[in-house]
Design an enzyme around this catalytic site. Structure first.
Site, PDB file in Angstrom:
ATOM      1  N   TYR A   1      -1.761  -0.679  10.466  1.00  0.00           N
ATOM      2  CA  TYR A   1      -1.888  -1.072   9.063  1.00  0.00           C
ATOM      3  C   TYR A   1      -0.714  -0.538   8.245  1.00  0.00           C
ATOM      4  CZ  TYR A   1      -3.597  -1.216   4.268  1.00  0.00           C
ATOM      5  OH  TYR A   1      -3.709  -1.439   2.913  1.00  0.00           O
TER       6      TYR A   1
ATOM      7  N   SER B   1       0.851  -1.187   0.000  1.00  0.00           N
ATOM      8  CA  SER B   1       0.000   0.000   0.000  1.00  0.00           C
ATOM      9  C   SER B   1       0.887   1.237   0.000  1.00  0.00           C
ATOM     10  CB  SER B   1      -0.896   0.020   1.235  1.00  0.00           C
ATOM     11  OG  SER B   1      -1.545   1.267   1.385  1.00  0.00           O
TER      12      SER B   1
END
Length: 246
Positions: free
Chosen positions: A157, A144
């Site tokens: 995350y 990501s």
């Protein structure tokens, strides 16, 4: 079944019953791969995706569980005879403001790291001997933009994706020449997870050089490109419409 569906290379795509994983599975199948569709819980959705793809099978398995991760790879090879490409897409998150440190407690960290980092590691270590056996195996990890800059749905995350980026480089350095390892780092992608990200969508659509939110197909094309890139390893490819430039 066509000859391609019967004899083509095999790709295992974890977490592929919906979203980015589903788009990757569909794109690889269109390119001639026999795909293993996987999910930990969404069995009916995963079976439906596999049923639409030539030569595909569905296998349930939770990558965070060491035995299930190992068995997922073993059953892939048992049913399809080989493994050429592993796409580590399975992941989870919690939406927690970065300044709310108390909300990101140990339980949240363990939940996210167990799937995103340890799960990726467990499937990878099980898959490597089979990928090496082909002499030209490949791994593509789904990271990501949150692993590349201070952003993302939560601190745990973002840290998990930064770990994936470094794991990608470490594995690439140690597994060549038999196995190439790369990662795709998407920016804001149009999925059910991001449906209510109103302000980020507005910002990306006006400020990013390509002025639009990404699609799951955009990510799938990048995964296929890295799967085919025979002289590329250790790369983390940003697929964010140029958001990182802003």
């Amino acid at each position: 079944m066509t000859e391609t569906a019967a004899t083509g290379p095999v790709a295992l795509v974890t977490g592929s019953s919906s979203g980015i994983g589903e788009a990757v599975a569909r794109r690889l199948a269109a390119a001639g791969y026999r795909v293993v569709v996987n999910s930990a819980r969404s069995v009916a959705a995963g079976q439906a995706v596999a049923a639409e793809l030539p030569g595909a099978v569905y296998l349930q398995g939770d990558v965070a569980d060491p035995q299930q991760a190992r068995e997922l790879v073993e059953r892939t090879v048992e049913q399809l005879g080989r493994l050429d490409l592993l796409v580590n897409n399975a992941g989870t998150t919690r939406i927690i403001p970065h300044g709310d440190l108390a909300a990101a407690d140990g339980e949240v960290w363990r939940e996210i790291l167990d799937v995103n980092v340890i799960g990726t590691w467990q499937v990878t270590t099980a898959a490597v001997p089979h990928l090496e056996a082909t002499g030209q195996g490949a791994i593509v990890n789904i990271s990501s933009i949150a692993g590349c800059r201070p952003a993302g749905s939560s601190v745990p995350y973002a840290v998990s994706k930064a770990a994936i980026n470094h794991m990608t480089r470490l594995l690439a350095a140690s597994l060549g020449p038999a196995v190439r390892v790369n990662a795709v780092a998407p920016g804001l992608i149009d999925t059910p997870w991001t449906a209510d990200f109103t302000e980020p969508r507005k910002w990306v659509s006006t400020q990013a050089p390509l002025q639009r939110v990404g699609t799951t197909e955009d990510v799938a094309e990048a995964v296929l490109a890295l799967a085919r890139a025979a002289y590329t390893t250790g790369e983390v490819l940003l697929v964010d419409g140029g958001t990182h430039l802003r």
